[in-house]
Design a protein around this motif. Structure first.
Motif, PDB file in Angstrom:
ATOM      1  N   ILE A   1      -5.781  -7.294 -16.329  1.00 35.53           N
ATOM      2  CA  ILE A   1      -6.552  -6.119 -15.924  1.00 35.53           C
ATOM      3  C   ILE A   1      -6.572  -5.970 -14.409  1.00 35.53           C
ATOM      4  O   ILE A   1      -6.421  -4.882 -13.880  1.00 35.53           O
ATOM      5  N   SER A   2      -6.725  -7.074 -13.701  1.00 31.56           N
ATOM      6  CA  SER A   2      -6.882  -7.000 -12.247  1.00 31.56           C
ATOM      7  C   SER A   2      -5.607  -6.590 -11.533  1.00 31.56           C
ATOM      8  O   SER A   2      -5.643  -6.195 -10.383  1.00 31.56           O
ATOM      9  N   SER A   3      -4.475  -6.667 -12.200  1.00 35.88           N
ATOM     10  CA  SER A   3      -3.225  -6.302 -11.539  1.00 35.88           C
ATOM     11  C   SER A   3      -3.116  -4.805 -11.285  1.00 35.88           C
ATOM     12  O   SER A   3      -2.282  -4.382 -10.494  1.00 35.88           O
ATOM     13  N   GLY A   4      -3.960  -3.994 -11.896  1.00 28.56           N
ATOM     14  CA  GLY A   4      -3.906  -2.552 -11.691  1.00 28.56           C
ATOM     15  C   GLY A   4      -4.475  -2.099 -10.360  1.00 28.56           C
ATOM     16  O   GLY A   4      -4.288  -0.960  -9.953  1.00 28.56           O
ATOM     17  N   ALA A   5      -5.142  -2.974  -9.638  1.00 27.43           N
ATOM     18  CA  ALA A   5      -5.823  -2.585  -8.415  1.00 27.43           C
ATOM     19  C   ALA A   5      -4.977  -2.791  -7.168  1.00 27.43           C
ATOM     20  O   ALA A   5      -5.503  -2.985  -6.085  1.00 27.43           O
ATOM     21  N   ILE A   6      -3.652  -2.749  -7.272  1.00 27.29           N
ATOM     22  CA  ILE A   6      -2.818  -3.070  -6.127  1.00 27.29           C
ATOM     23  C   ILE A   6      -1.833  -1.952  -5.784  1.00 27.29           C
ATOM     24  O   ILE A   6      -0.742  -2.206  -5.340  1.00 27.29           O
ATOM     25  N   ALA A   7      -2.240  -0.721  -5.964  1.00 32.10           N
ATOM     26  CA  ALA A   7      -1.298   0.373  -5.826  1.00 32.10           C
ATOM     27  C   ALA A   7      -1.238   0.994  -4.427  1.00 32.10           C
ATOM     28  O   ALA A   7      -0.396   1.814  -4.171  1.00 32.10           O
ATOM     29  N   GLN A   8      -2.109   0.628  -3.517  1.00 36.82           N
ATOM     30  CA  GLN A   8      -2.123   1.247  -2.205  1.00 36.82           C
ATOM     31  C   GLN A   8      -1.283   0.444  -1.216  1.00 36.82           C
ATOM     32  O   GLN A   8      -1.122  -0.746  -1.353  1.00 36.82           O
ATOM     33  N   THR A   9      -0.789   1.148  -0.182  1.00 38.23           N
ATOM     34  CA  THR A   9      -0.091   0.452   0.887  1.00 38.23           C
ATOM     35  C   THR A   9      -1.063   0.220   2.032  1.00 38.23           C
ATOM     36  O   THR A   9      -2.152   0.779   2.056  1.00 38.23           O
ATOM     37  N   GLN A  10      -0.674  -0.613   2.984  1.00 39.92           N
ATOM     38  CA  GLN A  10      -1.535  -0.900   4.118  1.00 39.92           C
ATOM     39  C   GLN A  10      -0.702  -1.051   5.386  1.00 39.92           C
ATOM     40  O   GLN A  10       0.510  -1.238   5.335  1.00 39.92           O
ATOM     41  N   SER A  11      -1.372  -0.991   6.520  1.00 35.22           N
ATOM     42  CA  SER A  11      -0.685  -1.100   7.798  1.00 35.22           C
ATOM     43  C   SER A  11      -0.336  -2.557   8.083  1.00 35.22           C
ATOM     44  O   SER A  11      -0.841  -3.477   7.441  1.00 35.22           O
ATOM     45  N   LYS A  12       0.515  -2.748   9.078  1.00 32.06           N
ATOM     46  CA  LYS A  12       0.927  -4.101   9.488  1.00 32.06           C
ATOM     47  C   LYS A  12      -0.281  -4.911   9.953  1.00 32.06           C
ATOM     48  O   LYS A  12      -0.413  -6.093   9.620  1.00 32.06           O
ATOM     49  N   ALA A  13      -1.184  -4.290  10.699  1.00 30.38           N
ATOM     50  CA  ALA A  13      -2.377  -4.992  11.192  1.00 30.38           C
ATOM     51  C   ALA A  13      -3.286  -5.401  10.038  1.00 30.38           C
ATOM     52  O   ALA A  13      -3.811  -6.524  10.011  1.00 30.38           O
ATOM     53  N   GLU A  14      -3.467  -4.497   9.075  1.00 31.51           N
ATOM     54  CA  GLU A  14      -4.278  -4.825   7.893  1.00 31.51           C
ATOM     55  C   GLU A  14      -3.640  -5.957   7.097  1.00 31.51           C
ATOM     56  O   GLU A  14      -4.322  -6.850   6.599  1.00 31.51           O
ATOM     57  N   TYR A  15      -2.320  -5.912   7.013  1.00 26.79           N
ATOM     58  CA  TYR A  15      -1.577  -6.944   6.302  1.00 26.79           C
ATOM     59  C   TYR A  15      -1.792  -8.311   6.953  1.00 26.79           C
ATOM     60  O   TYR A  15      -2.097  -9.287   6.272  1.00 26.79           O
ATOM     61  N   LYS A  16      -1.641  -8.369   8.269  1.00 28.37           N
ATOM     62  CA  LYS A  16      -1.822  -9.639   8.979  1.00 28.37           C
ATOM     63  C   LYS A  16      -3.255 -10.148   8.851  1.00 28.37           C
ATOM     64  O   LYS A  16      -3.486 -11.345   8.655  1.00 28.37           O
TER      65      LYS A  16
ATOM     66  N   TYR B   1       1.217  -4.278   0.344  1.00 26.40           N
ATOM     67  CA  TYR B   1       1.901  -3.956   1.603  1.00 26.40           C
ATOM     68  C   TYR B   1       3.234  -3.263   1.342  1.00 26.40           C
ATOM     69  O   TYR B   1       3.610  -2.318   2.033  1.00 26.40           O
ATOM     70  N   SER B   2       3.945  -3.755   0.350  1.00 25.78           N
ATOM     71  CA  SER B   2       5.246  -3.193   0.002  1.00 25.78           C
ATOM     72  C   SER B   2       5.296  -2.996  -1.515  1.00 25.78           C
ATOM     73  O   SER B   2       5.795  -3.848  -2.238  1.00 25.78           O
TER      74      SER B   2
END
Length: 149
Positions: free
Chosen positions: A17-32, A79-80
């Motif tokens: 169920i929790s795998s559905g919450a990963i659809a957004q991308t993020q910036s390099k700074a947020e990633y780091k 992120y990707s």
């Protein structure tokens, strides 16, 4: 049904169920920043495990490793967002659940332990098969979209 079956089933369901919450991308700074947060949380989890002893400590350490592995995979998928990264999340969750389950089996002895390990392996194989099926479905969707063009 032994006492291990229900927690493993619940864990696998939660992971799916929790795998559905990963659809957004993020910036390099947020990633780091998120990567650093994952590392900090893992260190805190390991420190909490140090206060334990015996198999409880081993289980705690496996849970900490699993949470870190899943968090890193989810971070990569966010992120990707590719099918490959989404599949890696499913595999990380399956592997983490398996490692924790195996460690919990160490509390048992004899036939109960053997059955527990066998059940953990079976659940792991099923989760990996589900991940493989999801990967094939994603490939089929891509092929269908490219065929329409």
């Amino acid at each position: 049904m032994n006492s291990f079956t229900m927690p493993l089933s619940v864990a696998i369901l939660w992971l799916a169920i929790s795998s559905g919450a990963i659809a957004q991308t993020q910036s390099k700074a947020e990633y780091k920043a998120a990567k650093e947060t994952i590392s900090t949380q893992y260190k805190a989890d390991k420190t909490a495990c140090a206060a334990m002893s015996g198999n409880a400590k081993d289980v705690c350490n496996e849970e900490a490793k699993g949470r870190e592995s899943i968090a890193k995979a989810e971070l990569e998928a966010k992120y990707s967002p590719t099918d490959k990264h989404r599949n890696e999340v499913l595999v990380a969750k399956a592997d983490a659940a398996y490692e924790v389950a195996k460690e919990k089996c160490d509390d048992l002895g004899g036939d109960a332990k053997s059955a527990c390990v066998k059940e953990a392996k079976s659940a792991h194989a099923a989760a990996l098969a589900d991940a493989k099926a999801a990967e094939k479905n994603a490939e089929a969707r891509k092929a269908a979209v490219s065929d329409k063009r």
